[in-house]
Scaffold this active site. Structure first.
Site, PDB file in Angstrom:
ATOM      1  N   ASP A 158      -9.026  -6.169  -4.391  1.00 33.45           N
ATOM      2  CA  ASP A 158      -8.573  -5.111  -3.490  1.00 33.45           C
ATOM      3  C   ASP A 158      -9.658  -4.028  -3.385  1.00 33.45           C
ATOM      4  OD1 ASP A 158      -7.273  -2.884  -2.292  1.00 33.45           O
ATOM      5  OD2 ASP A 158      -5.334  -3.627  -2.992  1.00 33.45           O
ATOM      6  N   SER A 196       0.840  -1.198   0.000  1.00 34.59           N
ATOM      7  CA  SER A 196       0.000   0.000   0.000  1.00 34.59           C
ATOM      8  C   SER A 196       0.880   1.256   0.000  1.00 34.59           C
ATOM      9  CB  SER A 196      -0.954  -0.049   1.203  1.00 34.59           C
ATOM     10  OG  SER A 196      -2.003   0.880   1.048  1.00 34.59           O
ATOM     11  N   HIS A 245      -7.329  -6.126   0.116  1.00 34.50           N
ATOM     12  CA  HIS A 245      -6.131  -5.296   0.201  1.00 34.50           C
ATOM     13  C   HIS A 245      -5.060  -5.857   1.141  1.00 34.50           C
ATOM     14  CE1 HIS A 245      -3.852  -1.619  -0.272  1.00 34.50           C
ATOM     15  NE2 HIS A 245      -3.828  -1.411   1.036  1.00 34.50           N
TER      16      HIS A 245
END
Length: 201
Positions: A147, A67, A177
């Site tokens: 995601d 991320s 995610h």
């Protein structure tokens, strides 16, 4: 940082590696406010610290980021290709500008690639440009198809921008995610092990 420990413990066990996990400014117990330049400086300081350790094999440093951590990792790797062994990126976005439509859909018409109000975004993290600077470093891209935070197509676009010839792409058909290591563990851990064997050990 404590909520990351179960995952980090699995990484250590599955890959038989040592882990150094910095807590960036403004996160956890760290002082200060997070911003792009500050996080970049923190990452560089972390790498410099590791390189100065005489009790570690500094020839086998692998940078891993997921991320926002992936954005930090891409920048760090691009500027230190002669100092690290490989890079692993999981579910990272093209740029903050390109994430605006995901977080604030009405602004997606005016902020994003080639759009007029991009100047309003101060922390840009233009990963799709930064990843092009990585020209020879082994790279593993891990992408969750479902995601819910970073659209899968953004990881696909990062993959398209890759210039290093030593790149592995793995996608996880059932993962969100943060949970690929658990939801698709039958794919996740073998992919990491294969990458480490091929390019690190």
């Amino acid at each position: 940082m404590s909520h990351r420990l179960p995952f980090l413990r699995l990484v250590a066990q599955q890959l038989q590696v040592s882990i150094f996990a910095p807590s960036y400014r403004g996160y956890g117990m760290s002082e200060g406010k997070p911003n792009q330049r500050g996080l970049q400086l923190d990452a560089q300081a972390s790498l410099d610290y590791l390189l100065g350790r005489e009790d570690l094999n500094t020839q086998q440093i692998v940078v891993f980021g997921r991320s926002l951590g992936g954005a930090v990792a891409i920048h760090l790797a691009a500027g230190n290709q002669d100092k690290i062994k490989a890079l692993v990126i999981e579910n990272t976005f093209m740029s903050v500008e390109d994430m605006v439509s995901q977080v604030l859909p009405p602004l997606g018409t005016v902020i994003g690639t080639g759009k007029p109000l991009n100047f309003m975004v101060t922390n840009k993290w233009r990963n799709v440009c930064e990843i092009e600077r990585i020209t020879d470093l082994p790279l593993l891209l891990l992408a969750s198809v479902h995601d819910e935070m970073v659209p899968f197509k953004q990881m696909q676009r990062l993959h398209q921008a890759v210039r290093t010839p030593r790149c592995m792409w793995v996608e996880f058909p059932d993962a969100l995610h943060m949970d690929a290591y658990h939801t698709n563990r039958e794919l996740y851990w073998p992919a990491l092990r294969d990458f480490m064997v091929a390019y690190v050990h």
